[in-house]
Design an enzyme around this catalytic site. Sequence first.
Site, PDB file in Angstrom:
ATOM      1  N   SER A   1       0.867  -1.187   0.000  1.00 18.66           N
ATOM      2  CA  SER A   1       0.000   0.000   0.000  1.00 18.66           C
ATOM      3  C   SER A   1       0.901   1.234   0.000  1.00 18.66           C
ATOM      4  O   SER A   1       2.057   1.160   0.433  1.00 18.66           O
ATOM      5  CB  SER A   1      -0.849   0.003   1.267  1.00 18.66           C
TER       6      SER A   1
ATOM      7  N   TYR B   1      -2.712  -0.885  10.395  1.00 15.68           N
ATOM      8  CA  TYR B   1      -2.603  -1.146   8.959  1.00 15.68           C
ATOM      9  C   TYR B   1      -1.266  -0.615   8.419  1.00 15.68           C
ATOM     10  O   TYR B   1      -0.527  -1.332   7.721  1.00 15.68           O
ATOM     11  CB  TYR B   1      -3.774  -0.463   8.249  1.00 15.68           C
TER      12      TYR B   1
ATOM     13  N   LYS C   1       1.916  -2.680   6.763  1.00 16.20           N
ATOM     14  CA  LYS C   1       2.441  -2.432   5.411  1.00 16.20           C
ATOM     15  C   LYS C   1       3.913  -1.986   5.458  1.00 16.20           C
ATOM     16  O   LYS C   1       4.698  -2.339   4.579  1.00 16.20           O
ATOM     17  CB  LYS C   1       1.580  -1.395   4.688  1.00 16.20           C
TER      18      LYS C   1
HETATM   19  C1  BGC Z   1      -6.255   1.586   1.575  1.00 14.62           C
HETATM   20  C2  BGC Z   1      -7.370   2.490   1.118  1.00 14.62           C
HETATM   21  C3  BGC Z   1      -6.912   3.938   1.077  1.00 14.62           C
HETATM   22  C4  BGC Z   1      -5.613   4.066   0.310  1.00 14.62           C
HETATM   23  C5  BGC Z   1      -5.061   5.502   0.315  1.00 14.62           C
HETATM   24  C6  BGC Z   1      -5.011   1.833   0.747  1.00 14.62           C
HETATM   25  O1  BGC Z   1      -3.988   1.026   1.196  1.00 14.62           O
HETATM   26  O2  BGC Z   1      -6.655   0.228   1.433  1.00 14.62           O
HETATM   27  O3  BGC Z   1      -8.465   2.342   1.992  1.00 14.62           O
HETATM   28  O4  BGC Z   1      -7.913   4.741   0.469  1.00 14.62           O
HETATM   29  O5  BGC Z   1      -4.648   3.201   0.852  1.00 14.62           O
HETATM   30  O6  BGC Z   1      -5.054   6.041   1.591  1.00 14.62           O
END
Ligand code: BGC
Length: 261
Positions: free
Chosen positions: A145, A158, A162
């Site tokens: 991400s 999260y 990542k």
């Molecule tokens: C997330 C999204 C988010 C994007 C930008 C991604 O990794 O899953 O929910 O909109 O990052 O922030």
Amino acid sequence: MYSDLKDKVVIITGAATGIGKAIAKRFAREDCKVVINYFNEDENPQKLVQEIEEEGGTASIIQGDVSKEDDVQRFVKLAHDTYGRLDIYVNNAGIENEVPSENLSLEDWQRVINTNLTGTFLGCREAAKYMLDHNIKGSIINVSSVHEIIPWPHFAHYAASKGGVKLLMESLALEFAPDGIRVNNIAPGAIDTPINAEKFSDPEKKKGVEKLIPLGYIGEPDQVASCAAFLASDQASYVTGTTLIADGGMTKYPGFQAGKG
Ligand code: BGC
């Protein structure tokens, strides 16, 4: 299209919907044999297989939780038993939820870390072990991400997962380079997928996200899938240990776009 991908065997985790689904369809169009992992029965993975078969492709499905060692081993076994080899492994399965960090429960922390980071570790490990045992110069791709780079309040678990995937990928790329196994990440930005459906159904929230994207629009899953096909192909034969960012410029400090600062 990348002709060298023909007949390659690929496993994609979390592939019944969203980015994973687009990657599965793209590899099927590249004439790969595709193993689709899914978690929830209601994601209707059978429909995806049907769509792939209607286009003349070949695919199998397997239920499983990427954070469970036995399950990941079953994915690799299925690829071997059904198609005789494994060339490409895409760690795509991922989850997220929003919660102010002072209220982030240990349960939520572990759930996200288990799927996003431990699941990626297990996929990398089992894929690499198989490729080493069978002398296959394969390709491992992690769908990370932009949040392997951009800090994200309320999504600290999260972002931590990542960020972990970034150094995991870089370490493994270095470790397996002498064996010809390439390991890379794709870092998608805001993409139109079920994980974001609720957020993007609110026009205000959608506009707020679009402002963070220099190209000005939310990306499509196919725009991420094309990165996966490239990284797996011989066209990327000299590419390992890197993150291919597919974010419309989101990581490039959009606040500075107007030349202020
Ligand atoms: C997330 C999204 C988010 C994007 C930008 C991604 O990794 O899953 O929910 O909109 O990052 O922030």
